[in-house]
Design an enzyme around this catalytic site. Structure first.
Site, PDB file in Angstrom:
ATOM      1  N   HIS A 174       0.688  -1.181  -0.090  1.00  0.00           N
ATOM      2  CA  HIS A 174       0.067   0.094  -0.015  1.00  0.00           C
ATOM      3  C   HIS A 174       0.812   1.362  -0.116  1.00  0.00           C
ATOM      4  O   HIS A 174       0.548   2.377   0.739  1.00  0.00           O
ATOM      5  CB  HIS A 174      -1.018   0.108   1.261  1.00  0.00           C
ATOM      6  N   PRO A 175       1.883   1.374  -0.880  1.00  0.00           N
ATOM      7  CA  PRO A 175       2.734   2.614  -0.678  1.00  0.00           C
ATOM      8  C   PRO A 175       1.812   3.723  -1.356  1.00  0.00           C
ATOM      9  O   PRO A 175       1.063   3.677  -2.235  1.00  0.00           O
ATOM     10  CB  PRO A 175       3.833   2.433  -1.752  1.00  0.00           C
TER      11      PRO A 175
END
Length: 658
Positions: A553-554
């Site tokens: 989930h960057p």
């Protein structure tokens, strides 16, 4: 069928580079029959790769992932607008359709296969202390590689965005866009005011569950948490996971948003096209064109109205910096002309989890790869759209809980659980350890002794990290991978919170309901944590730092914020500060990470972003006045197609390990 089988064998070889009899028997059979079934029952054909591109489009969208596919769909609804969508990778294949095979897509040719820079605070159990960061390089982007979990986040996330000065991004504003995309097929949510029906994105539970997930949800109630819809009125609680699947198969954004528009006359798609920069005219500071490499040639295509960057939280900042937009010192270091000094690549956030927490059970209720009969599992999936192959990458249960560090007076938990009826040991070391990048010594000492034994796991993950990482250029070469510093646990409170989450997970596993399975924690200590008492705070912190897992989930690397925010890259209408005709619409714009899996929030951002563009160009007279002066400039932008000196293949091989 024989021809289909040969075709799929080619797909697997080209995608994964290897076919072995035992390991690939299930996916080989699945892929062959899935391909046959797909053509027979799916009314939507695959999008076409446009070879004859126009010299100019109204809008050019870079990246076809969770955001870009949505943006391209919604903009091309306006028939007078010509829309080009550019994707670096190829189309999805039949393997990617099968939910349970998500791990087999990572480290394949559909994955950018990024790695973080070495760390002495996290990823200590990974090879060279570097975590793998999978990112989709395929039509549909990371929605093709992910575990399909549909989680919207918490209402306080979006209200906080609004409080930071981002007008129009509060929960009451964005709920509409979550519902707009959604076609929720869970009967018990049919009349919920928080869910939508009839949208393009199918959301439902997997039709197959192990008995362990029911016990997981019941254990939550025994700890005082409700069994609830975590995408509804409140978030804290336990539930069986919902995912983006359709008829038992993955529903990527490519399948949901691009296949239905393949015949639109005003929409073109260019696959296998690596964008190298956005061409910005220094005098007017207007984004004029996009340059990309396709089949050994450089294309420069003009954008009459706007360029939209939807390349994701890694590629979007890299492209911006290559185009002269970013931190002045960094651009000058690589000899790039600075057009706009912006904090691009800063503010990076990710959900980091504690992997490897394993519980053994005495009954055959978990997923053990070698136990499944290939023929039975295949036909259960293909003919009935059910069975273990429909599991959401293996994750069955979700939960949101409060640690002592969270404010219990509001419904804003700080830890999320992913529950799976399997663990690192469940595939006998065939795939999971490779996907994690786990050191062989760690696997052999801790997980090999229980290989193929029935087990399950809870993975606690940190919802709102205080630490911030960065994305920086490795060089001015667009084919060199950027430097990714996850900076996990830079803030000590992050690791303390995750330790508390692990302690809650252990209490969940000790609940009475799990006694029926003989469930107990596997107490083999990690080799570098033996000096600590097993289960103590010190041991759990060591475990957290050793098997630190990205949850994929960057975000936050092109932060949205008001003009007075020194960290902001885009304004609340997603326009890049100081540049005309350029927006960012993807996870990069998140000022703070949402509390949960980010795929659904990114789709929401794309839905809202597309509406913002429509509002500006269809209702705001200023845009028409401004563009009347710019049209000639855009049309005069170079429209030629030229051969490049060196092929992209030779350049792209020079990546982060060069």
């Amino acid at each position: 069928m024989v021809l289909n089988l040969l075709f799929i064998t080619t797909v697997i070889k080209s995608t994964f580079g290897v076919v072995t009899t035992g390991l690939w028997l299930i996916p080989l059979m699945l892929a062959a029959i899935t391909y046959y079934r797909y053509d027979a029952v799916d009314p939507e054909s695959r999008p076409l790769d446009q070879l004859n591109l126009w010299p100019e489009y109204d809008f050019i969208v870079v990246g076809s992932g969770s955001a870009g596919a949505v943006v391209a769909n919604r903009l091309s609804e306006v028939r007078k607008w010509k829309v080009l969508l550019i994707e670096a990778g190829p189309d999805e294949n039949e393997i990617s359709d099968v939910p349970s095979l998500a791990a087999y897509l990572q480290l394949s040719k559909l994955d950018w296969a990024y790695k973080t820079e070495p760390s002495n605070k996290a990823c200590l159990g990974m090879q060279n202390n570097r975590c793998n960061w999978p990112r989709g390089r395929v039509l549909g982007g990371s929605s093709v590689l992910n575990y399909m979990l549909y989680v919207r986040g918490n209402r306080h996330d979006y209200d906080h965005w609004a409080e930071l000065g981002n007008t129009g991004w509060g929960f009451d504003n964005v709920l509409h866009y979550f519902k707009k995309s959604e076609d929720n097929r869970n009967p018990y949510l049919a009349h919920s005011p928080y869910h939508g029906r009839g949208g393009l994105l199918t959301v439902q539970e997997s039709p197959w569950h192990s008995p362990l997930v029911a016990a997981f949800v019941e254990a939550g109630t025994q700890l005082g948490y409700d069994n609830r819809d975590i995408n509804g009125a409140q978030q804290a609680g336990f539930m069986i996971a919902q995912g983006t699947i359709r008829r038992g198969s993955r529903c990527s954004t490519a399948k949901a948003f691009l296949r239905p528009i393949r015949q639109r006359k005003n929409f073109h798609l260019s696959m296998n096209s690596h964008v190298t920069r956005i061409i910005i005219e220094p005098g007017t500071m207007r984004a004029q064109a996009v340059e990309f490499v396709k089949h050994g040639k450089v294309y420069r295509i003009a954008a009459r109205r706007e360029v939209i960057l939807s390349a994701g939280a890694i590629n979007t900042p890299q492209l911006m910096m290559l185009s002269g937009l970013g931190p002045k010192k960094q651009l000058e270091k690589h000899g790039i002309r600075v057009l706009q000094d912006l904090p691009v690549g800063e503010n990076m956030q990710d959900h980091v989890g504690m992997g490897g927490l394993t519980f053994l059970v005495d009954k055959p209720v978990a997923i053990v790869q070698d136990r499944f009969n290939p023929t039975a599992v295949t036909f259960q999936y293909v003919l009935r759209e059910r069975g273990p192959m429909t599991t959401l990458g293996g994750v069955e249960g979700l939960a949101f809980v409060h640690t002592p560090y969270s404010n219990r007076s509001i419904d804003w938990p700080d830890i999320q659980f992913h529950m799976a009826p399997a663990s690192i040991n469940s595939d006998n070391g065939a795939r999971v350890k490779k996907v994690l990048g786990l050191k062989e010594s760690v696997y052999q000492e801790v997980y090999h002794p229980i290989a193929n034994k029935d087990s399950w796991t809870i993975m606690p993950l940190l919802l709102r990290p205080r630490s911030r990482g960065t994305v920086k250029l490795r060089s001015a070469n667009p084919f060199h991978y950027p430097l990714i510093n996850a900076n996990y646990f830079d803030d000590q409170l992050d690791v303390k919170t995750l330790v508390e989450g692990a302690k809650i997970a252990l209490r969940v596993a000790e609940a009475q309901v799990f006694k029926q399975f003989g469930s107990r924690v596997w107490r083999k200590p990690l080799p570098n944590c033996k000096q600590h008492k097993f289960g103590s705070d010190a041991y759990l912190e060591c475990h957290v730092r050793t098997i630190s897992m990205t949850i994929y989930h960057p975000c936050g690397t092109a932060k949205m914020g008001p003009a007075w925010d020194p960290e902001a890259v885009v304004d609340p209408r997603l326009r890049v500060y100081g540049v005309r005709g350029l927006r960012v619409i993807d996870a990069s714009i998140m000022p703070t990470i949402s509390s949960g899996n980010t795929n659904a929030p990114v789709i929401m951002i794309a839905e809202k972003g597309a509406d913002l563009i429509k509002e500006d160009w269809l209702k705001n007279p200023e845009y028409k006045i401004k563009r009347s002066h710019d049209t000639g400039t855009a049309e005069s932008t170079t429209k030629t197609i030229i051969s490049i000196t060196n092929s992209s293949d030779s350049s792209s091989s020079d990546n982060f390990d060069s």
